[in-house]
Design a protein around this motif. Structure first.
Motif, PDB file in Angstrom:
ATOM      1  N   GLY A   1      15.720 -11.989  12.752  1.00  0.00           N
ATOM      2  CA  GLY A   1      14.660 -12.130  13.741  1.00  0.00           C
ATOM      3  C   GLY A   1      13.298 -12.279  13.099  1.00  0.00           C
ATOM      4  N   LYS A   2      12.320 -12.629  13.905  1.00  0.00           N
ATOM      5  CA  LYS A   2      10.960 -12.817  13.436  1.00  0.00           C
ATOM      6  C   LYS A   2      10.204 -11.484  13.462  1.00  0.00           C
ATOM      7  N   LEU A   3       9.321 -11.286  12.476  1.00  0.00           N
ATOM      8  CA  LEU A   3       8.516 -10.075  12.414  1.00  0.00           C
ATOM      9  C   LEU A   3       7.173 -10.388  11.768  1.00  0.00           C
ATOM     10  N   ASP A   4       6.115 -10.228  12.536  1.00  0.00           N
ATOM     11  CA  ASP A   4       4.761 -10.388  12.006  1.00  0.00           C
ATOM     12  C   ASP A   4       4.423  -9.149  11.185  1.00  0.00           C
ATOM     13  N   PHE A   5       4.241  -9.313   9.877  1.00  0.00           N
ATOM     14  CA  PHE A   5       4.064  -8.184   8.967  1.00  0.00           C
ATOM     15  C   PHE A   5       2.841  -7.358   9.335  1.00  0.00           C
ATOM     16  N   ASN A   6       1.697  -7.992   9.480  1.00  0.00           N
ATOM     17  CA  ASN A   6       0.455  -7.281   9.789  1.00  0.00           C
ATOM     18  C   ASN A   6       0.520  -6.598  11.148  1.00  0.00           C
ATOM     19  N   ASP A   7       1.145  -7.274  12.101  1.00  0.00           N
ATOM     20  CA  ASP A   7       1.270  -6.699  13.435  1.00  0.00           C
ATOM     21  C   ASP A   7       2.152  -5.454  13.408  1.00  0.00           C
ATOM     22  N   PHE A   8       3.217  -5.473  12.620  1.00  0.00           N
ATOM     23  CA  PHE A   8       4.107  -4.322  12.542  1.00  0.00           C
ATOM     24  C   PHE A   8       3.431  -3.147  11.823  1.00  0.00           C
ATOM     25  N   VAL A   9       2.647  -3.428  10.791  1.00  0.00           N
ATOM     26  CA  VAL A   9       1.910  -2.364  10.108  1.00  0.00           C
ATOM     27  C   VAL A   9       0.915  -1.722  11.070  1.00  0.00           C
ATOM     28  N   HIS A  10       0.257  -2.550  11.885  1.00  0.00           N
ATOM     29  CA  HIS A  10      -0.669  -2.014  12.894  1.00  0.00           C
ATOM     30  C   HIS A  10       0.094  -1.142  13.896  1.00  0.00           C
ATOM     31  N   TYR A  11       1.276  -1.578  14.302  1.00  0.00           N
ATOM     32  CA  TYR A  11       2.114  -0.797  15.211  1.00  0.00           C
ATOM     33  C   TYR A  11       2.448   0.557  14.593  1.00  0.00           C
TER      34      TYR A  11
ATOM     35  N   PRO B   1      15.322   7.016   5.117  1.00  0.00           N
ATOM     36  CA  PRO B   1      14.335   5.970   5.435  1.00  0.00           C
ATOM     37  C   PRO B   1      14.964   4.589   5.412  1.00  0.00           C
ATOM     38  N   LEU B   2      14.205   3.613   5.920  1.00  0.00           N
ATOM     39  CA  LEU B   2      14.665   2.219   5.987  1.00  0.00           C
ATOM     40  C   LEU B   2      13.820   1.348   5.073  1.00  0.00           C
ATOM     41  N   ARG B   3      14.467   0.324   4.540  1.00  0.00           N
ATOM     42  CA  ARG B   3      13.772  -0.660   3.713  1.00  0.00           C
ATOM     43  C   ARG B   3      13.953  -2.028   4.366  1.00  0.00           C
ATOM     44  N   ILE B   4      12.847  -2.610   4.786  1.00  0.00           N
ATOM     45  CA  ILE B   4      12.887  -3.901   5.482  1.00  0.00           C
ATOM     46  C   ILE B   4      12.467  -4.989   4.506  1.00  0.00           C
ATOM     47  N   ASP B   5      13.387  -5.910   4.224  1.00  0.00           N
ATOM     48  CA  ASP B   5      13.104  -7.050   3.345  1.00  0.00           C
ATOM     49  C   ASP B   5      12.738  -8.252   4.198  1.00  0.00           C
ATOM     50  N   LEU B   6      11.605  -8.867   3.875  1.00  0.00           N
ATOM     51  CA  LEU B   6      11.137 -10.027   4.627  1.00  0.00           C
ATOM     52  C   LEU B   6      11.144 -11.267   3.757  1.00  0.00           C
ATOM     53  N   PHE B   7      11.491 -12.372   4.375  1.00  0.00           N
ATOM     54  CA  PHE B   7      11.342 -13.686   3.757  1.00  0.00           C
ATOM     55  C   PHE B   7      10.413 -14.475   4.659  1.00  0.00           C
ATOM     56  N   ASP B   8       9.139 -14.558   4.241  1.00  0.00           N
ATOM     57  CA  ASP B   8       8.096 -15.098   5.091  1.00  0.00           C
ATOM     58  C   ASP B   8       7.969 -14.192   6.321  1.00  0.00           C
ATOM     59  N   ASP B   9       8.237 -14.690   7.528  1.00  0.00           N
ATOM     60  CA  ASP B   9       8.143 -13.856   8.722  1.00  0.00           C
ATOM     61  C   ASP B   9       9.514 -13.565   9.313  1.00  0.00           C
TER      62      ASP B   9
ATOM     63  N   GLY C   1       4.614  -5.551  -1.571  1.00  0.00           N
ATOM     64  CA  GLY C   1       4.817  -6.994  -1.449  1.00  0.00           C
ATOM     65  C   GLY C   1       5.396  -7.351  -0.098  1.00  0.00           C
ATOM     66  N   ASP C   2       6.562  -8.017  -0.094  1.00  0.00           N
ATOM     67  CA  ASP C   2       7.244  -8.396   1.143  1.00  0.00           C
ATOM     68  C   ASP C   2       8.260  -7.349   1.581  1.00  0.00           C
ATOM     69  N   ILE C   3       8.204  -6.191   0.980  1.00  0.00           N
ATOM     70  CA  ILE C   3       9.135  -5.111   1.319  1.00  0.00           C
ATOM     71  C   ILE C   3       8.368  -3.986   1.994  1.00  0.00           C
ATOM     72  N   LEU C   4       8.904  -3.501   3.103  1.00  0.00           N
ATOM     73  CA  LEU C   4       8.293  -2.413   3.850  1.00  0.00           C
ATOM     74  C   LEU C   4       9.267  -1.249   3.925  1.00  0.00           C
ATOM     75  N   ASP C   5       8.895  -0.126   3.320  1.00  0.00           N
ATOM     76  CA  ASP C   5       9.676   1.105   3.420  1.00  0.00           C
ATOM     77  C   ASP C   5       9.085   1.954   4.537  1.00  0.00           C
ATOM     78  N   ILE C   6       9.945   2.469   5.413  1.00  0.00           N
ATOM     79  CA  ILE C   6       9.465   3.253   6.539  1.00  0.00           C
ATOM     80  C   ILE C   6      10.506   4.307   6.885  1.00  0.00           C
ATOM     81  N   PHE C   7      10.038   5.512   7.202  1.00  0.00           N
ATOM     82  CA  PHE C   7      10.927   6.622   7.526  1.00  0.00           C
ATOM     83  C   PHE C   7      10.708   6.998   8.996  1.00  0.00           C
TER      84      PHE C   7
END
Length: 317
Positions: free
Chosen positions: A133-143, A178-186, A165-171
């Protein structure tokens, strides 16, 4: 014991042996058509009862709802693990009101007498991401920030996130790891679970639903509502900040000495402006050189100044 809980609604069970309460709850729950709230005396009893229930009733969903480990006006925040358990329980009750499994909530007395956030906080904060699915990186960080997550260098506890970088770790709350979200572009390429200490991957998920991580959400609306309520309670209503932290005005050597007992009151200049205008009629502009402002903090060596003025028989205006 298999009894209809509705028939026992007006009964009181007393002198139940320690440890047997879990078996009693199990039998009552199997005859119940609704969730059960079981209130214990303290946190230790909560942990003991919850663990027993998980062993004697593995087909039952057990939600732990502990009290904060802080006291009112404490300068430290509640433990992140306790907040995570509370939010997970409140989120499950709000978002899944009709579960497929039997459910019991074990809470302490301190937890049930504490005020709770409105249920709409949990409904409005739900956000699901999926692999592919699509995920706007900046929008998700703001969320994440708005919903109570704190940015750190390395994720260790619930309620934390880290960007690499393009990896977001979140608990998030409600998960053991915790979860590790790998992104390729959006695009979401992978959602992996990992061990917080070793940082090694332990599994993969196809999707995950995020929710608020704390019981207080600081977005634009809540901040605006707080400011409005604060002004109404302390400034515009019957009780004002000046009632709680009184100001005193002294006339010394032709100057008005303004002594306030807290910065909140000191910043309210309208009070001493009015006093000055009463003492010096026909004054259109307040001249700062004729006014001295002194802030007295709640410290012994500084608070004496106001008392010394009274001792010198210099009465407040």
């Amino acid at each position: 014991m298999h009894a209809d809980i509705e028939q026992l609604a007006d009964y009181t069970f007393s002198a139940v042996a320690e440890g047997y309460d879990a078996f009693l709850l199990r039998d009552l729950l199997h005859s119940s058509k609704q969730d059960i709230l079981y209130i214990v005396s303290d946190g230790l009893s909560l942990e003991r009862t919850a663990e027993l229930l998980k062993n004697v009733a593995p087909d039952v969903e057990v939600l732990k709802f502990p009290a904060w480990d802080t006291v009112p006006y404490d300068r430290v925040s509640p433990n992140a693990g306790i907040v995570a358990e509370r939010v997970a329980a409140l989120g499950a009750l709000t978002l899944n009101p009709n579960p497929k499994k039997k459910r019991i909530v074990v809470a302490s007395i301190g937890a049930v007498i504490q005020k709770l956030p409105p249920s709409k906080i949990f409904r409005n904060s739900m956000r699901e991401i999926r692999v592919g699915g699509k995920l706007d990186f900046n929008d998700f960080v703001h969320y994440a920030v708005v919903n109570g997550y704190n940015r750190v260098e390395q994720v260790m506890e619930p309620g934390e996130y880290a960007v690499r970088g393009d990896i977001l770790d979140i608990f998030p709350v409600g998960t053991p790891e915790p979860l590790r979200i790998d992104l390729f572009d959006d695009e979401v390429e992978k959602i992996r679970t990992f061990d917080a200490f070793s940082q090694r991957t332990t599994g993969e998920l196809k999707s995950y639903g995020f929710q608020v991580v704390g019981e207080v959400v600081l977005d634009n609306n809540t901040v605006k509502n707080f400011r409005a309520a604060y002004r109404e309670a302390f400034e515009g209503g019957e009780w004002s900040i000046d009632n709680i932290y009184p100001n005193h005005y002294f006339l010394i050597d032709g100057k008005i000495v303004f002594v306030c007992l807290r910065m909140d009151a000191c910043n309210q200049q309208e009070y001493y402006k009015k006093v000055y205008q009463q003492l010096v009629p026909n004054t259109g502009v307040l001249e700062e050189k004729n006014v001295v402002r002194i802030m007295v903090e709640h410290k012994q060596d500084q608070t004496r100044f106001a008392f010394d003025l009274f001792k010198l028989n210099i009465k407040p205006l």
